[in-house]
Enzyme design. Structure first.
Site, PDB file in Angstrom:
ATOM      1  N   ASP A   1     -35.446  16.723  45.139  1.00 12.84           N
ATOM      2  CA  ASP A   1     -35.943  16.818  43.765  1.00 12.84           C
ATOM      3  C   ASP A   1     -36.153  18.285  43.440  1.00 12.84           C
ATOM      4  O   ASP A   1     -37.061  18.940  43.974  1.00 12.84           O
ATOM      5  CB  ASP A   1     -37.271  16.050  43.615  1.00 12.84           C
ATOM      6  CG  ASP A   1     -37.055  14.550  43.376  1.00 12.84           C
ATOM      7  OD1 ASP A   1     -35.889  14.098  43.473  1.00 12.84           O
ATOM      8  OD2 ASP A   1     -38.040  13.854  43.098  1.00 12.84           O
TER       9      ASP A   1
ATOM     10  N   ASP B   1     -43.812  20.486  36.922  1.00 12.90           N
ATOM     11  CA  ASP B   1     -42.457  19.915  36.711  1.00 12.90           C
ATOM     12  C   ASP B   1     -41.576  20.730  35.772  1.00 12.90           C
ATOM     13  O   ASP B   1     -40.978  20.192  34.834  1.00 12.90           O
ATOM     14  CB  ASP B   1     -42.575  18.480  36.143  1.00 12.90           C
ATOM     15  CG  ASP B   1     -42.886  17.463  37.215  1.00 12.90           C
ATOM     16  OD1 ASP B   1     -42.591  17.717  38.389  1.00 12.90           O
ATOM     17  OD2 ASP B   1     -43.429  16.394  36.866  1.00 12.90           O
TER      18      ASP B   1
ATOM     19  N   HIS C   1     -36.401   4.624  37.502  1.00  8.43           N
ATOM     20  CA  HIS C   1     -37.340   3.637  38.027  1.00  8.43           C
ATOM     21  C   HIS C   1     -37.000   2.326  37.320  1.00  8.43           C
ATOM     22  O   HIS C   1     -36.592   2.346  36.150  1.00  8.43           O
ATOM     23  CB  HIS C   1     -38.786   3.953  37.636  1.00  8.43           C
ATOM     24  CG  HIS C   1     -39.286   5.278  38.074  1.00  8.43           C
ATOM     25  ND1 HIS C   1     -39.153   6.415  37.323  1.00  8.43           N
ATOM     26  CD2 HIS C   1     -39.970   5.644  39.175  1.00  8.43           C
ATOM     27  CE1 HIS C   1     -39.725   7.424  37.941  1.00  8.43           C
ATOM     28  NE2 HIS C   1     -40.229   6.998  39.069  1.00  8.43           N
TER      29      HIS C   1
ATOM     30  N   HIS D   1     -43.874  19.741  44.690  1.00  9.01           N
ATOM     31  CA  HIS D   1     -44.890  19.102  45.531  1.00  9.01           C
ATOM     32  C   HIS D   1     -45.294  19.994  46.692  1.00  9.01           C
ATOM     33  O   HIS D   1     -46.478  20.069  47.032  1.00  9.01           O
ATOM     34  CB  HIS D   1     -44.378  17.749  46.028  1.00  9.01           C
ATOM     35  CG  HIS D   1     -44.118  16.777  44.913  1.00  9.01           C
ATOM     36  ND1 HIS D   1     -43.594  15.530  45.121  1.00  9.01           N
ATOM     37  CD2 HIS D   1     -44.311  16.886  43.569  1.00  9.01           C
ATOM     38  CE1 HIS D   1     -43.476  14.900  43.958  1.00  9.01           C
ATOM     39  NE2 HIS D   1     -43.900  15.708  43.000  1.00  9.01           N
TER      40      HIS D   1
ATOM     41  N   GLU E   1     -40.735  10.435  49.501  1.00  6.82           N
ATOM     42  CA  GLU E   1     -41.071  11.659  48.757  1.00  6.82           C
ATOM     43  C   GLU E   1     -42.566  11.940  48.851  1.00  6.82           C
ATOM     44  O   GLU E   1     -43.385  11.145  48.376  1.00  6.82           O
ATOM     45  CB  GLU E   1     -40.643  11.470  47.296  1.00  6.82           C
ATOM     46  CG  GLU E   1     -40.989  12.664  46.412  1.00  6.82           C
ATOM     47  CD  GLU E   1     -40.537  12.474  44.970  1.00  6.82           C
ATOM     48  OE1 GLU E   1     -39.710  11.569  44.703  1.00  6.82           O
ATOM     49  OE2 GLU E   1     -41.014  13.229  44.118  1.00  6.82           O
TER      50      GLU E   1
ATOM     51  N   LYS F   1     -46.161  14.054  48.209  1.00  8.17           N
ATOM     52  CA  LYS F   1     -46.859  14.857  47.196  1.00  8.17           C
ATOM     53  C   LYS F   1     -48.327  14.913  47.619  1.00  8.17           C
ATOM     54  O   LYS F   1     -48.872  13.889  48.046  1.00  8.17           O
ATOM     55  CB  LYS F   1     -46.713  14.200  45.827  1.00  8.17           C
ATOM     56  CG  LYS F   1     -47.242  15.026  44.668  1.00  8.17           C
ATOM     57  CD  LYS F   1     -46.970  14.326  43.324  1.00  8.17           C
ATOM     58  CE  LYS F   1     -47.423  15.179  42.164  1.00  8.17           C
ATOM     59  NZ  LYS F   1     -47.199  14.533  40.867  1.00  8.17           N
TER      60      LYS F   1
ATOM     61  N   GLU G   1     -39.580  17.613  47.239  1.00  9.68           N
ATOM     62  CA  GLU G   1     -39.582  18.144  45.867  1.00  9.68           C
ATOM     63  C   GLU G   1     -40.235  19.526  45.843  1.00  9.68           C
ATOM     64  O   GLU G   1     -41.328  19.711  46.374  1.00  9.68           O
ATOM     65  CB  GLU G   1     -40.346  17.198  44.934  1.00  9.68           C
ATOM     66  CG  GLU G   1     -40.509  17.803  43.538  1.00  9.68           C
ATOM     67  CD  GLU G   1     -40.995  16.820  42.491  1.00  9.68           C
ATOM     68  OE1 GLU G   1     -40.531  15.668  42.484  1.00  9.68           O
ATOM     69  OE2 GLU G   1     -41.841  17.225  41.672  1.00  9.68           O
TER      70      GLU G   1
ATOM     71  N   ASP H   1     -38.156   2.242  33.796  1.00  3.63           N
ATOM     72  CA  ASP H   1     -37.525   3.162  32.831  1.00  3.63           C
ATOM     73  C   ASP H   1     -36.392   2.429  32.118  1.00  3.63           C
ATOM     74  O   ASP H   1     -36.083   2.711  30.960  1.00  3.63           O
ATOM     75  CB  ASP H   1     -36.862   4.368  33.517  1.00  3.63           C
ATOM     76  CG  ASP H   1     -37.825   5.209  34.326  1.00  3.63           C
ATOM     77  OD1 ASP H   1     -39.035   5.128  34.074  1.00  3.63           O
ATOM     78  OD2 ASP H   1     -37.353   5.947  35.219  1.00  3.63           O
TER      79      ASP H   1
ATOM     80  N   MET I   1     -29.032   7.060  42.539  1.00  2.00           N
ATOM     81  CA  MET I   1     -30.349   6.772  43.141  1.00  2.00           C
ATOM     82  C   MET I   1     -31.156   5.869  42.230  1.00  2.00           C
ATOM     83  O   MET I   1     -31.031   5.924  41.003  1.00  2.00           O
ATOM     84  CB  MET I   1     -31.087   8.100  43.362  1.00  2.00           C
ATOM     85  CG  MET I   1     -32.492   7.999  43.912  1.00  2.00           C
ATOM     86  SD  MET I   1     -33.770   7.806  42.646  1.00  2.00           S
ATOM     87  CE  MET I   1     -34.397   9.487  42.540  1.00  2.00           C
TER      88      MET I   1
ATOM     89  N   ASP J   1     -49.522  19.496  38.476  1.00  2.00           N
ATOM     90  CA  ASP J   1     -48.103  19.155  38.534  1.00  2.00           C
ATOM     91  C   ASP J   1     -47.381  19.611  37.261  1.00  2.00           C
ATOM     92  O   ASP J   1     -47.556  19.016  36.209  1.00  2.00           O
ATOM     93  CB  ASP J   1     -48.055  17.620  38.659  1.00  2.00           C
ATOM     94  CG  ASP J   1     -46.675  17.095  38.900  1.00  2.00           C
ATOM     95  OD1 ASP J   1     -45.793  17.888  39.263  1.00  2.00           O
ATOM     96  OD2 ASP J   1     -46.488  15.883  38.727  1.00  2.00           O
TER      97      ASP J   1
ATOM     98  N   ASP K   1     -35.866  16.745  38.957  1.00  2.00           N
ATOM     99  CA  ASP K   1     -37.031  15.924  38.613  1.00  2.00           C
ATOM    100  C   ASP K   1     -38.017  16.815  37.866  1.00  2.00           C
ATOM    101  O   ASP K   1     -38.961  17.337  38.455  1.00  2.00           O
ATOM    102  CB  ASP K   1     -37.667  15.334  39.878  1.00  2.00           C
ATOM    103  CG  ASP K   1     -38.762  14.340  39.523  1.00  2.00           C
ATOM    104  OD1 ASP K   1     -38.874  13.995  38.331  1.00  2.00           O
ATOM    105  OD2 ASP K   1     -39.515  13.927  40.415  1.00  2.00           O
TER     106      ASP K   1
HETATM  107  C1  GCO Z   1     -43.930  12.936  40.288  1.00  2.00           C
HETATM  108  C2  GCO Z   1     -42.799  12.492  41.178  1.00  2.00           C
HETATM  109  C3  GCO Z   1     -41.927  11.446  40.545  1.00  2.00           C
HETATM  110  C4  GCO Z   1     -40.973  10.826  41.529  1.00  2.00           C
HETATM  111  C5  GCO Z   1     -40.295   9.666  40.903  1.00  2.00           C
HETATM  112  C6  GCO Z   1     -39.175   9.110  41.712  1.00  2.00           C
HETATM  113  O1  GCO Z   1     -44.507  13.964  40.600  1.00  2.00           O
HETATM  114  O2  GCO Z   1     -44.246  12.248  39.320  1.00  2.00           O
HETATM  115  O3  GCO Z   1     -42.046  13.603  41.522  1.00  2.00           O
HETATM  116  O4  GCO Z   1     -41.233  12.018  39.476  1.00  2.00           O
HETATM  117  O5  GCO Z   1     -40.000  11.723  41.976  1.00  2.00           O
HETATM  118  O6  GCO Z   1     -41.268   8.683  40.698  1.00  2.00           O
HETATM  119  O7  GCO Z   1     -39.641   8.430  42.778  1.00  2.00           O
HETATM  120 MN    MN Z   2     -40.097  13.750  42.332  1.00  2.00          MN
HETATM  121 MN    MN Z   3     -43.092  15.484  41.049  1.00  2.00          MN
END
Ligand code: GCO
Ligand code: MN
Ligand code: MN
Length: 389
Positions: A247, A259, A56, A222, A183, A185, A219, A59, A90, A257, A289
């Site tokens: 992702d 991850d 991002h 998600h 993307e 979610k 993802e 970041d 990306m 979430d 991700d």
């Molecule tokens: C999350 C998202 C993020 C996005 C990222 C890229 O759940 O926080 O998956 O990680 O993928 O902001 O756009």
């Molecule tokens: Mn993501």
């Molecule tokens: Mn995510």
């Protein structure tokens, strides 16, 4: 002997700066790891064997940094890319962290916030383009509501469309050649996020001014949060020519979430996903991700990153076994057998076909009584995964 599970550039394994750079902050606890600089994360990723690094805007260049700070960071980051050979496939925009986005970015009720979100995204696209990114991801973390009293969801859709159309034109105007990947979610950080699933975005894309420029970035976590089958979302995106990015991570169903490391939770789903991506010849990034457990130090973060890639490659090898297994392939052939006898009645419509089909006699009991052997097939999948086949 060649190590089949050693990541190589051709595998296109990428990580976000925010993934290996996660300091382990959560809603209940403070960071557990010291923040590393973006260039340090590039060296860490190179050591783990990654091909690329994504980010991002914030970041890489902290929100509000001066022009000279920006230059100094970029210099070191570019040097790290040069030293390691890592690429930036990306880039994306942080449209969720700053308090200005507390009620959304492109869908905010405040036109100044919507305009600021466009400005921030154009600047972030400039940065991504400068570093060679070709895919631009849009994750609308704050694009939603905590109460439907706040916004008209139809207005939100129209605002989001207007923003994406604007940015597609900017992409064309600047000659960046980005492919946009939306993307979805379902929730977190908002109570409900608009366009909650990949399917919702697939329908939305066709309403844009430049649908060919826009695809999706599904993802695992998600779709799992929504209790859905991730493979099916990916397959629909692929079939529509819209799988621009992916992702990878893992996640228990219908939880917050999480991850997690790819394959940490649902190995079997991960297996069928990897098999799908490899079978169809998906050529985009395999982007992880996810982040390391909060229990880890940076050695653990490397274990996490290596684990994501290694599991993918192990599953890829299992997919080859599946494809080469005579018993499995025999069963699949049997269930998909087609003697062509239905061809005169089905396929492309004609009135004649429809009339003939309406009067055709089916031996429904005989057809229905056939056992399909999916128990056997599924057990064979388990045995491949368990390593005894
Ligand atoms: C999350 C998202 C993020 C996005 C990222 C890229 O759940 O926080 O998956 O990680 O993928 O902001 O756009
Ligand atoms: Mn993501
Ligand atoms: Mn995510």
């Amino acid at each position: 002997m060649e190590d089949l599970y050693q990541p190589k550039p051709e595998h296109r394994f990428t990580f976000g700066l925010w993934t290996v750079g996660s300091v382990g902050r959560d809603p209940f606890g403070a960071p557990v790891r010291q923040a590393l600089q973006p260039w340090e994360l590039v060296y860490l990723l190179a050591e783990a064997g990654a091909y690329g690094v994504n980010f991002h805007d914030d970041d890489l260049i902290p929100f509000g940094a001066s022009a000279s700070e920006r230059e100094a960071i970029l210099k070191r980051f570019k040097q790290a890319l040069k030293d390691t050979g890592l690429v930036v496939p990306m880039a994306t925009t942080n449209l969720f962290g700053h308090p200005i986005f507390k009620d959304g970015a492109f869908t905010s009720n405040d036109p100044r916030v919507r305009a600021f979100a466009l400005q921030k995204t154009m600047r972030a696209m400039d940065l991504g383009a400068e570093l060679g990114a070709k895919v631009y991801v849009f994750w609308g973390g704050r694009e939603g509501v905590d109460t439907d009293a706040a916004k008209n969801p139809v207005d939100a859709i129209k605002r989001f469309r207007e923003a994406i159309n604007f940015l597609c034109e900017y992409n064309i105007d600047q000659g960046y050649g980005f492919k946009f990947a939306l993307e979805a979610k379902p929730n977190e950080p908002r109570g409900d996020i608009y366009f909650p699933t990949t399917g919702a975005y697939l329908a939305f894309i066709n309403t844009l001014d430049h649908p060919e420029m826009v695809g999706v970035n599904p993802e695992v976590a998600h779709e799992h949060m929504a209790g859905l089958n991730f493979l099916h979302a990916v397959a629909q995106a692929w079939e529509a020519g819209k799988l621009f990015h992916i992702d990878l991570n893992d996640q228990n169903y219908v939880r917050f979430d999480q991850d997690w490391r790819f394959g940490a939770q649902n190995l079997k789903q991960a297996f069928f996903l990897v098999k799908f991506l490899e079978d169809v010849g998906y050529e985009g990034s395999r982007h992880f991700d996810a982040h390391a457990y909060r229990t880890e130090d940076y050695e653990g973060v490397k274990d996490f990153a290596r684990g994501c890639m290694r599991t993918y490659l192990v599953l890829k090898e299992k997919a080859c076994r599946w494809n080469a297994d005579p018993e499995i392939q025999g069963l699949l052939q049997e269930v998909n057998a087609d003697d062509g006898s239905m061809l005169p009645y089905t396929g492309k419509y004609s009135r004649k076909k429809a009339e003939q089909l309406k009067s055709l006699e089916f031996d429904v009991d005989k057809i229905a009584s056939r056992g399909l052997q999916y128990e056997k097939l599924d057990q064979l999948a388990n045995e491949i995964l368990l390593g005894i086949r």
